[in-house]
Design an enzyme around this catalytic site. Structure first.
Site, PDB file in Angstrom:
ATOM      1  N   ASP A 458      -0.369  -4.751   3.647  1.00  0.00           N
ATOM      2  CA  ASP A 458      -1.119  -5.781   2.801  1.00  0.00           C
ATOM      3  C   ASP A 458      -2.399  -4.536   2.947  1.00  0.00           C
ATOM      4  OD1 ASP A 458       0.222  -7.903   2.872  1.00  0.00           O
ATOM      5  OD2 ASP A 458      -0.583  -8.698   4.668  1.00  0.00           O
ATOM      6  N   ASP A 471      -1.653  -6.344   8.401  1.00  0.00           N
ATOM      7  CA  ASP A 471      -0.797  -7.392   7.808  1.00  0.00           C
ATOM      8  C   ASP A 471      -1.251  -8.763   7.989  1.00  0.00           C
ATOM      9  OD1 ASP A 471       1.539  -8.518   6.399  1.00  0.00           O
ATOM     10  OD2 ASP A 471       2.844  -7.773   7.909  1.00  0.00           O
ATOM     11  N   LYS A 473      -0.938 -13.099   7.748  1.00  0.00           N
ATOM     12  CA  LYS A 473      -0.038 -14.183   7.503  1.00  0.00           C
ATOM     13  C   LYS A 473      -0.601 -15.628   7.510  1.00  0.00           C
ATOM     14  CE  LYS A 473       3.422 -11.236   7.586  1.00  0.00           C
ATOM     15  NZ  LYS A 473       4.083 -10.866   6.402  1.00  0.00           N
TER      16      LYS A 473
END
Length: 589
Positions: A458, A471, A473
């Site tokens: 990301d 990353d 989520k």
């Protein structure tokens, strides 16, 4: 009673089509006569719709229902079409707003989504009024002036200019440009526009977007980032600037950047006020010689959607803000405003009121807030508020309490408190990526690059001393163990370690500073909440990659940012927390 959303328009931009929209309500207009004489008969598909609309036009009706104006998306069989091209016309606005394909394919109607957009635009600029009780619409006196003005005339432009100066978001954009020392991108404007920190008003960090554009690998990715990636507030900013540019209040300026590959690429447009625009906004805001230009507002302007899509919550927020605004006519302290809200059955904490006041400013109303004193500098129209009691959903009450806690104990900008909602909304993954990356850059003071796309994490976060593979989520009920995402993270760690262009030709790791020591790279998952089995994901990632990292819940992300802002946390100590566990940067109060 039907409650709709007005005040915020993302897509319509053609003033000629806006005028056609308004003329649908004006029996004296040429367009109304064309609808009556042949358009409805020739273009509306179903006999039932055709006969109903024709009867109204023959009787010079000038107030229409939402259904008759906007219609629905159906095919010849009365079912939802598989393709947009299969839809048929069934409303007045669908046959009034002709699409681009009219000239090329001869299509004589638009879709119901576009029709709704133009109707919202006409209402938002006070050309058309809405009756909540009947869900019907009719032309205003101001709309009649617009409808009867000659196309492309000075009178028409004067009316449109007056509408823009009365429309708070447009005057907000003009005021921001007037105060700016240099032209602004849509991101710079969007970050200060609308009800900041709420769903429907997200803005992406300007520097982050520029760096992402520079790091793009090919022309298609560059085009996509430049044209399609923006927060909702950024889109509002872009659209409003396009209207103002057509009225000669704003100029557009193209930009050029040098990409990471050393090539010249087209950047994001910048906007600036013209001399006429600057003069107009100064006059509208009032001086010793000029009265302030009245602002047009409606109850429906004060929210677009609630964090959890609960209509009761949305209407409650609208009502709270509406009574706050009306209260400013007689109350000029925070305490007296809170008491006036109680008179209407609205019991709120001081932090919520202060947040609303600041958001009404970024909406486009001039309100001064000096410690405990508050004053409304604008003149506004007398708008109505539904005589109904609305309540916040339980989840939204909890969310507001958490935000108020953060407003009290941190000094973070409101736009980052939105992470408390975004982190639990799987439909807003990109927003989560962008706002998190922006927080690392803006508040933590780290270099931050959003990447995304195939075979890329990301984003990356770094300084001269360390680098983090990031990353995010967003999971509604919390994030647990996911084998496939362990595989992904291990692959990113290995990509960065090996830096083999045969293995991964996109070279995303080049976004890191080249001088970071090879043993100072870490991995990090950020989520709203981690479930107990997430600990196994951290353990396996470390075992397979021999890299250290962790998980950071969004509340700790925010508390850590505030600690850095207050100089109570040194960012260079962040690697010390990378122990392959869920991280606590700041003990919670």
């Amino acid at each position: 009673m039907v409650y709709r959303t007005f005040g915020w328009v993302q897509n319509p931009s053609d003033f000629k089509k806006l005028k056609k929209t308004v003329q649908v309500f004006d029996p004296s207009s040429e367009h109304y006569q064309q609808l009556r004489k042949h358009i409805v008969h020739d273009v509306v598909y179903f006999a039932e719709d055709k006969n109903r609309l024709q009867d109204q036009l023959d009787n010079r009706v000038c107030e229409f229902s939402y259904k008759d104006l906007v219609g629905s998306n159906i095919n010849k069989d009365g079912k939802s079409p598989k393709k947009r091209s299969e839809s048929v016309a069934n409303s007045l606005l669908q046959v009034s707003i002709l699409p681009q394909s009219t000239k090329t394919k001869g299509k004589l109607h638009t879709d119901n989504w576009t029709a709704d957009g133009f109707l919202r635009w006409a209402v938002s600029l006070n050309f058309v009024s809405h009756n909540r009780d009947t869900d019907t619409f009719k032309i205003t006196d101001f709309g009649k002036k617009f409808s009867s003005s000659e196309d492309d005339s000075l009178e028409e432009r004067t009316i449109l200019r007056e509408a823009m100066l009365s429309y708070p978001p447009a005057s907000r954009v003009m005021s921001l440009l007037a105060d700016a020392k240099e032209p602004m991108t849509k991101f710079a404007i969007g970050s200060q526009l609308g009800f900041i920190g709420e769903k429907g008003f997200t803005s992406y960090d300007e520097d982050l977007m520029i760096e992402w554009l520079k790091s793009a690998n090919d022309a298609n990715e560059i085009t996509k980032i430049r044209s399609d990636v923006e927060g909702t507030s950024d889109k509002y900013a872009r659209m409003i600037c396009s209207w103002l540019a057509k009225l000669k209040y704003v100029t557009k300026k193209s930009t050029k950047y040098t990409s990471m590959a050393g090539k010249q690429i087209t950047g994001f447009q910048k906007y600036a006020l013209t001399g006429e625009g600057l003069h107009a906004i100064k006059q509208a805001n009032g001086s010793s010689k000029n009265k302030t230009h009245p602002k047009f507002v409606m109850w429906e302007f004060f929210a677009t959607e609630n964090a959890r899509d609960d209509e009761q919550s949305r209407e409650y927020v609208r009502t709270r803000r509406a009574y706050t605004l009306k209260g400013l006519e007689h109350h000029h302290t925070i305490g007296s405003l809170l008491e006036s809200l109680k008179d209407h059955g609205i019991f709120e904490e001081k932090e919520t009121l202060l947040a609303d006041l600041h958001k009404l400013v970024s909406f486009g109303l001039r309100i001064t807030i000096n410690k405990n004193t508050v004053r409304l500098l604008d003149t506004i129209n007398d708008f109505s508020i539904p005589n109904q009691t609305f309540t916040l959903a339980e989840a939204d009450v909890t969310s507001e309490k958490i935000k108020n806690h953060f407003r009290r104990v941190t000094e973070l900008p409101e736009r980052y408190l939105e992470l408390l909602d975004i982190a639990f909304d799987h439909k807003r993954n990109r927003d989560f990526e962008m706002v998190t990356a922006g927080l690392f850059k803006d508040v933590y003071g780290l270099e931050s690059v959003h990447l995304g796309g195939a075979n890329k994490p990301d984003g990356v976060v770094y300084n001269d001393n360390f680098g983090i593979i990031l990353d995010t989520k967003a999971y509604e009920n919390g994030y647990g163990k996911h084998i496939s995402q362990i595989d992904e993270m291990v692959r990113y760690i290995d990509d960065n370690r090996l830096r083999d262009t045969t293995r991964n030709p996109n070279k995303w790791w080049e976004n890191f500073d080249a001088d970071i020591p090879s043993d100072q790279f870490y991995y990090l998952w950020v989520s709203g909440k981690f479930l107990p089995n997430f600990a196994e994901q951290l353990k396996q990632t470390n075992y397979r990659s021999h890299a250290n990292g962790g998980g950071l819940e969004v509340q700790q992300l925010l508390l850590g940012a505030d600690a850095v802002k207050r100089r109570k946390l040194d960012v260079n100590t962040i690697p010390n927390y990378m122990k392959n566990e869920v991280i606590t940067l700041v003990p919670e109060a």
